[in-house]
Scaffold this motif. Structure first.
Motif, PDB file in Angstrom:
ATOM      1  N   ILE A  15       0.852  -1.190   0.000  1.00 28.98           N
ATOM      2  CA  ILE A  15       0.000   0.000   0.000  1.00 28.98           C
ATOM      3  C   ILE A  15       0.885   1.235   0.000  1.00 28.98           C
ATOM      4  N   VAL A  16       0.634   2.158  -0.943  1.00 25.32           N
ATOM      5  CA  VAL A  16       1.304   3.465  -0.898  1.00 25.32           C
ATOM      6  C   VAL A  16       0.225   4.513  -0.723  1.00 25.32           C
ATOM      7  N   HIS A  17       0.622   5.658  -0.204  1.00 23.94           N
ATOM      8  CA  HIS A  17      -0.359   6.670   0.151  1.00 23.94           C
ATOM      9  C   HIS A  17      -0.035   7.985  -0.529  1.00 23.94           C
ATOM     10  N   SER A  18      -1.103   8.714  -0.831  1.00 22.54           N
ATOM     11  CA  SER A  18      -0.944  10.109  -1.221  1.00 22.54           C
ATOM     12  C   SER A  18      -2.058  10.835  -0.501  1.00 22.54           C
ATOM     13  N   GLY A  19      -2.604  11.918  -1.061  1.00 24.33           N
ATOM     14  CA  GLY A  19      -3.645  12.612  -0.304  1.00 24.33           C
ATOM     15  C   GLY A  19      -3.012  13.456   0.781  1.00 24.33           C
ATOM     16  N   HIS A  20      -3.823  13.818   1.781  1.00 30.40           N
ATOM     17  CA  HIS A  20      -3.382  14.815   2.754  1.00 30.40           C
ATOM     18  C   HIS A  20      -3.017  14.180   4.087  1.00 30.40           C
ATOM     19  N   GLU A  26       5.517   3.638  10.790  1.00 31.50           N
ATOM     20  CA  GLU A  26       5.531   2.183  10.878  1.00 31.50           C
ATOM     21  C   GLU A  26       5.353   1.862  12.357  1.00 31.50           C
ATOM     22  N   GLU A  27       4.424   0.946  12.646  1.00 32.66           N
ATOM     23  CA  GLU A  27       4.167   0.629  14.050  1.00 32.66           C
ATOM     24  C   GLU A  27       4.406  -0.863  14.230  1.00 32.66           C
ATOM     25  N   ARG A  28       5.335  -1.238  15.059  1.00 34.32           N
ATOM     26  CA  ARG A  28       5.661  -2.643  15.335  1.00 34.32           C
ATOM     27  C   ARG A  28       5.975  -3.435  14.054  1.00 34.32           C
ATOM     28  N   HIS A  29       6.438  -2.756  13.020  1.00 31.70           N
ATOM     29  CA  HIS A  29       6.856  -3.385  11.752  1.00 31.70           C
ATOM     30  C   HIS A  29       5.726  -4.102  11.028  1.00 31.70           C
ATOM     31  N   THR A  30       4.586  -4.358  11.681  1.00 27.99           N
ATOM     32  CA  THR A  30       3.540  -5.132  11.015  1.00 27.99           C
ATOM     33  C   THR A  30       2.408  -4.234  10.567  1.00 27.99           C
ATOM     34  N   GLU A  31       2.250  -3.098  11.227  1.00 29.42           N
ATOM     35  CA  GLU A  31       1.115  -2.250  10.874  1.00 29.42           C
ATOM     36  C   GLU A  31       1.586  -0.823  10.648  1.00 29.42           C
ATOM     37  N   ARG A  32       1.079  -0.224   9.566  1.00 29.11           N
ATOM     38  CA  ARG A  32       1.404   1.176   9.315  1.00 29.11           C
ATOM     39  C   ARG A  32       0.211   2.011   9.716  1.00 29.11           C
ATOM     40  N   VAL A  33       0.490   3.168  10.288  1.00 26.27           N
ATOM     41  CA  VAL A  33      -0.583   4.055  10.741  1.00 26.27           C
ATOM     42  C   VAL A  33      -0.522   5.331   9.921  1.00 26.27           C
ATOM     43  N   TYR A  34      -1.655   5.667   9.336  1.00 25.85           N
ATOM     44  CA  TYR A  34      -1.778   6.829   8.451  1.00 25.85           C
ATOM     45  C   TYR A  34      -2.679   7.826   9.181  1.00 25.85           C
ATOM     46  N   THR A  35      -2.130   8.976   9.519  1.00 24.69           N
ATOM     47  CA  THR A  35      -2.884   9.968  10.273  1.00 24.69           C
ATOM     48  C   THR A  35      -3.356  11.072   9.338  1.00 24.69           C
ATOM     49  N   ILE A  36      -4.634  11.435   9.464  1.00 25.14           N
ATOM     50  CA  ILE A  36      -5.214  12.427   8.554  1.00 25.14           C
ATOM     51  C   ILE A  36      -6.199  13.290   9.336  1.00 25.14           C
ATOM     52  N   ARG A  37      -6.282  14.547   8.952  1.00 25.32           N
ATOM     53  CA  ARG A  37      -7.202  15.466   9.623  1.00 25.32           C
ATOM     54  C   ARG A  37      -8.604  15.322   9.032  1.00 25.32           C
ATOM     55  N   GLU A  38      -9.610  15.379   9.882  1.00 23.64           N
ATOM     56  CA  GLU A  38     -10.991  15.257   9.416  1.00 23.64           C
ATOM     57  C   GLU A  38     -11.272  16.323   8.350  1.00 23.64           C
ATOM     58  N   SER A 203      -6.712  21.502  23.609  1.00 29.23           N
ATOM     59  CA  SER A 203      -5.580  21.434  22.679  1.00 29.23           C
ATOM     60  C   SER A 203      -5.239  19.986  22.367  1.00 29.23           C
ATOM     61  N   VAL A 204      -4.910  19.739  21.099  1.00 31.68           N
ATOM     62  CA  VAL A 204      -4.317  18.444  20.742  1.00 31.68           C
ATOM     63  C   VAL A 204      -2.870  18.672  20.295  1.00 31.68           C
ATOM     64  N   ARG A 205      -2.271  19.734  20.834  1.00 27.41           N
ATOM     65  CA  ARG A 205      -0.857  20.053  20.630  1.00 27.41           C
ATOM     66  C   ARG A 205      -0.514  20.248  19.156  1.00 27.41           C
ATOM     67  N   ASN A 206      -1.481  20.833  18.400  1.00 25.33           N
ATOM     68  CA  ASN A 206      -1.253  21.228  17.004  1.00 25.33           C
ATOM     69  C   ASN A 206      -0.941  20.054  16.079  1.00 25.33           C
ATOM     70  N   VAL A 207      -1.322  18.807  16.458  1.00 25.39           N
ATOM     71  CA  VAL A 207      -1.097  17.699  15.518  1.00 25.39           C
ATOM     72  C   VAL A 207      -1.966  17.938  14.297  1.00 25.39           C
ATOM     73  N   CYS A 208      -1.440  17.560  13.147  1.00 24.67           N
ATOM     74  CA  CYS A 208      -2.142  17.752  11.874  1.00 24.67           C
ATOM     75  C   CYS A 208      -2.532  19.209  11.659  1.00 24.67           C
TER      76      CYS A 208
END
Length: 913
Positions: A15-20, A26-38, A203-208
């Protein structure tokens, strides 16, 4: 034109990603986490290899519930969700399968970040101590905001930041019973300085890039929870069609409470109008009756709620029944015995219901012989009885009970009951020839019970043979004339039906009943309904038509036809449920549509067989290594490869018809590619397309041809991608212009990642005095890869970019004796006073780590792109690794572009400076 060898491979996927995305980790080498703003756009692409071309399907799990999206992109390589919502977070799976080996599955977790406006609620407690003549008032301010990730709260009084211990009169604590970081502000024994403006900052500490959100609450000595008053009665009884207005006013509360109306019917009626605290219901109906509540809230204390019930008057469903003398075992009415007439209606409100009785149109009063009573509402609501104690001949006549509501405005219901010598209890019979009743599926049938007696009661129909619903879905259907009409009867309705007298509009005696049998005939259901049979000339073809269900099933005939010409007919032997037709040796006249009709009294079922010599479609091979090449400036070539699906199913393929057209244009150019010899399953066929104009895309259509004629076609798109400087098909070139970055991957075991970038999209806050101002060609729009050395990176951190695997093809079947040479080339940009090191390494299959660098350079090389070339000599399949190492400071961005790999030694290495 042809290179043939066995070539079927199971699927692989990534899986490759684009978008915003704000972040991908990479989390624990087995799962990738993709963070995106609503509200941003999610785009995930599934890159697959495998032949035949795998089918791709995206699925998603949210918690334990697996839901397949109702989304057109579910079978596309790219999953595109515009304006993503928080509910669309979860784990997304890309599954690729082509029937070889196990399906390939990869997943990525999508985490949607958001922060809603915080809400402050206020509660107060007052403690009294009468002996000391004082009371203490403590106020709690609670702040809550929905968010992901968990929110952090801070409190301000005016401009002063409040923290635990900063003011003895203030406590900030987290309640034991809530999860997360809900913060409660406790103001102990209110002081004058506590009356102020309180700000809660979430505050969510300015993430995203999500900014903090703030809410202000003004606490005064007038702050109080809401109180309200309803200016209406409870209940309100109205006639249908009236307009009802409910008025709600606030009698207290600071800040000013918000008023809201709610209904016990889930939502307010569509036509209702709310204006301020007034709810208006125009032309009310019975469906709109119910409890209506006014709710006032101002986030102080608990909301205030006052309710009223609206009752809409109604009278409906008038019925009567006659009960003969209960002390005699006789269902008939007889002179000198008692008879009771009962009358029932449904009334709203029940307490307004009144009954009156008439005999032959004149009012009747209760007397010793004519006793009028109303039944206990709990036992039989809305019921009145007239007891005639000692029936005389003069009592014969028409008795009328009249139901009315005291409030008026609703039409009365009158029910006439005739008592005479002809008033006799009912009897039920089924007319001759009406049971069993035989019908064909889809017809309209009438099941009939003749009801005699006077008055004629309502007849109840139900299933007698099983606990099953009637055709309208209920367990029981009513009929006033004894007829049950079923439209579009189906085979499931076969069975036994019971007709039964009810007490309604008749005698209150033991029910009379009768049974009617219904038999539904239907034509045979057969398989296969349609089947395509592909076969070569001179070979046998066997067609089988099987009966699954039929009624009647005994008398079955069959007929086989080819294009409406009868070939063979007959009857099914006992216990046989299939018929067969065989072509011993297929000839040209044998191609066409064969039908087998299986026939009973109700109709025919049809099997259809399409016998054809059509070849199956070719299957394009999408994993060709370096399919593009260029030998003149304005044109390019493409190595087209495919295998043939089921080549042995029909006659030998003698040629392929190749069609090609420029995308967006109408005209196809066609040519024939002859085939020598026999094509085997899995053999890879190659044809080079030339004279393709840069940078156009083309549609390519391939059709196999046999003695039968044209087979099934397949179409694919050929696209031009990137700048190709090669003169032979055996070269790899990557300029990082596409999201897929030519199948390069980030090493999972390094410290940070390379970033794909272009000068046009670069953040204005980037570090000055380091990094390139454009890609290798000088384009601001062009992309390159670079390492970002700003915080939190530290000296010595490594980022490794790993190429796809390259195969080393042995020149002879006994393996590699002289390792072949390849020339690895790339452009680098190393500008800045803190530049670290750039290494190129070779990693061969079977090795867990790469050997030492085949090329290495450290330190500031000036603000310009330079080329590196180095010869490598792998002995097995290999990968190229480009490693960037951070130097001592933030002005150390290293960039790379235009990575190439050519067969042969490097001919003209660039000057080493």
């Amino acid at each position: 034109l042809f290179i043939l060898y066995a070539f079927l491979t199971p699927p692989t996927v990534r899986i490759v990603h684009s978008g915003h995305a704000c972040n991908v980790e990479e989390e624990r080498h087995t799962e990738r986490v993709y963070t995106i703003r609503e509200g941003e756009t999610l785009e995930l692409t599934c890159l697959v290899t495998g032949h035949p071309r795998p089918q791709i399907r995206w699925t998603k799990t949210a918690g334990s519930v697996s839901d397949r999206f109702q989304d057109s992109s579910v079978f596309n390589e790219t999953l595109h969700i515009a304006k993503i919502q928080r509910t669309q977070g979860g784990r997304y799976y890309c599954k690729a399968e082509n029937g070889l080996g196990s399906p390939a599955i990869k997943s990525i977790r999508v985490d949607v970040y958001y922060l809603d406006d915080p809400v402050v609620t206020v509660h107060q407690s007052i403690g009294e101590a009468k002996e000391q003549f004082y009371y203490e008032r403590t106020v709690f301010l609670r702040c809550v905001a929905n968010s992901n990730p968990p929110v952090r709260y801070s409190w301000h009084r005016g401009r002063e930041v409040l923290s635990q211990g900063s003011d003895k009169g203030v406590e900030i604590y987290e309640p034991f019973f809530t999860q997360g970081e809900t913060k409660i502000l406790k103001l102990k024994n209110l002081r004058p300085q506590d009356y102020a403006n309180y700000s809660c900052i979430a505050s969510v500490r300015n993430v995203c890039g999500i900014p903090d959100r703030r809410v202000v609450f003004r606490l005064t000595n007038k702050t109080a929870s809401p109180s309200i008053k309803l200016l209406v009665e409870d209940p309100i009884v109205v006639n249908p069609g009236q307009t009802v207005s409910l008025v709600c006013i606030t009698t207290g509360g600071e800040p000013t409470p918000m008023l809201n109306w709610v209904s016990s019917n889930d939502s307010l009626p569509q036509r209702s109008v709310v204006k301020g605290g007034t709810l208006t219901l125009p032309a009310i109906t019975s469906d709109e009756a119910g409890v209506y509540s006014c709710v006032a809230s101002n986030n102080v204390g608990n909301p205030a709620k006052k309710s009223t019930t609206i009752v809409v008057r109604a009278l409906k469903k008038g019925r009567f029944w006659i009960t003969p003398d209960p002390y005699h075992n006789d269902d008939n009415i007889q002179i000198g015995r008692e008879v009771k007439i009962s009358c029932q209606v449904e009334a709203t409100p029940p307490e307004e219901l009144t009954f009156s009785w008439l005999k032959n149109g004149r009012a009747l009063r209760s007397s010793e012989r004519m006793v009028i009573t109303q039944t206990d509402p709990d036992i039989s609501p809305g019921t009145t009885n007239l007891d005639i104690i000692d029936l005389k001949f003069t009592d014969f006549g028409t008795y009328t009970c009249v139901a009315a509501l005291k409030g008026g405005g609703i039409p009365e219901i009158s029910i006439d009951v005739n008592i005479s010598s002809t008033t006799v209890p009912p009897n039920l019979t089924v007319p001759r020839g009406k049971s069993p009743l035989v019908a064909r599926e889809g017809e309209t049938v009438e099941l009939e019970c003749l009801v005699s007696g006077k008055p004629k009661p309502i007849i109840l129909w139900s299933r007698a043979d099983k606990e099953a619903p009637m055709p309208d879905g209920s367990m029981q259907m009513e009929s006033y004339d004894g007829v049950l009409r079923i439209v579009n009867v189906s085979r499931e309705m076969t069975g036994s039906y019971r007709c039964q007298t009810s007490q309604y509009n008749g005698f209150n005696v033991k029910p009379r009943e009768a049974l009617v049998e219904l038999i539904v005939q239907y034509p045979p259901t057969v398989e296969p309904v349609y089947m395509e049979m592909r076969q070569g000339l001179g070979r046998p073809v066997v067609m089988t038509c099987r009966v699954l269900r039929a009624h009647p099933s005994r008398v079955l005939r069959f007929e086989w036809l080819l294009s409406n010409r009868l070939l063979h007919a007959g009857a099914f032997a006992d216990q046989r449920d299939e018929t067969e037709y065989t072509i011993r040796s297929l000839n040209r006249d044998g191609w066409g549509e064969y039908t087998c009709n299986v026939i009973n009294e109700a109709g025919a079922g049809k099997c259809t067989f399409q016998v054809t010599g059509k070849a199956y479609p070719p299957e394009f091979y999408y994993d060709t290594y370096s399919p593009l090449w260029q030998n003149r400036p304005r044109v390019y070539g493409f190595k087209l490869q495919w295998t043939q699906m089921n080549p042995n199913a029909v006659d030998n393929i003698v040629a392929y018809r190749l069609g090609i057209r420029q995308t967006g244009l109408q005209r196809w150019w066609e040519q024939e590619i002859p085939v020598e010899g026999v094509i085997n399953k899995g053999e890879l066929i190659t044809h080079n397309l030339t004279e393709l104009i840069k940078p156009e895309s083309y549609e390519v259509r391939l059709t196999p041809i046999t003695r039968f004629g044209e087979g099934d076609s397949t179409i694919r798109i050929v696209s031009y991608s990137g700048d190709i400087s090669s003169h032979s098909p055996g070269e790899f070139h990557c300029s990082f212009e596409e999201d897929a970055i030519c199948m390069f991957t980030q090493d999972k075991n390094d410290d940070f990642d390379w970033t794909r970038h272009s000068a046009a999209t670069r953040d204005t806050k980037y570090t000055p005095n380091t990094g390139p101002s454009g890609d290798r060609s000088g384009s601001k729009q062009g992309f390159y890869m670079y390492i970002e050395t700003s915080r939190p990176r530290k000296e010595g951190d490594q980022a490794r970019l790993v190429s796809p695997f390259f195969n080393v093809a042995p020149k002879n079947p006994y393996g590699i004796t002289n390792p072949p040479a390849y020339c690895l080339g790339f452009f680098y940009h190393m500008y800045g006073k803190h530049i670290g090191t750039l290494n190129a390494l070779l990693k061969q299959k079977g090795q867990t780590t790469s050997e030492g660098p085949v090329w290495s350079l450290s330190g500031n090389q000036g603000d310009r792109w330079k080329q590196a070339k180095v010869s490598i000599h792998p002995t097995a399949s290999f990968q190229v690794v480009l490693e960037g190492i951070r130097g001592p400071g933030i002005e150390g961005d290293i960039a790379i572009d235009d990575v190439t790999l050519e067969e042969g030694e490097c001919r003209d290495p660039p000057p080493s400076e």
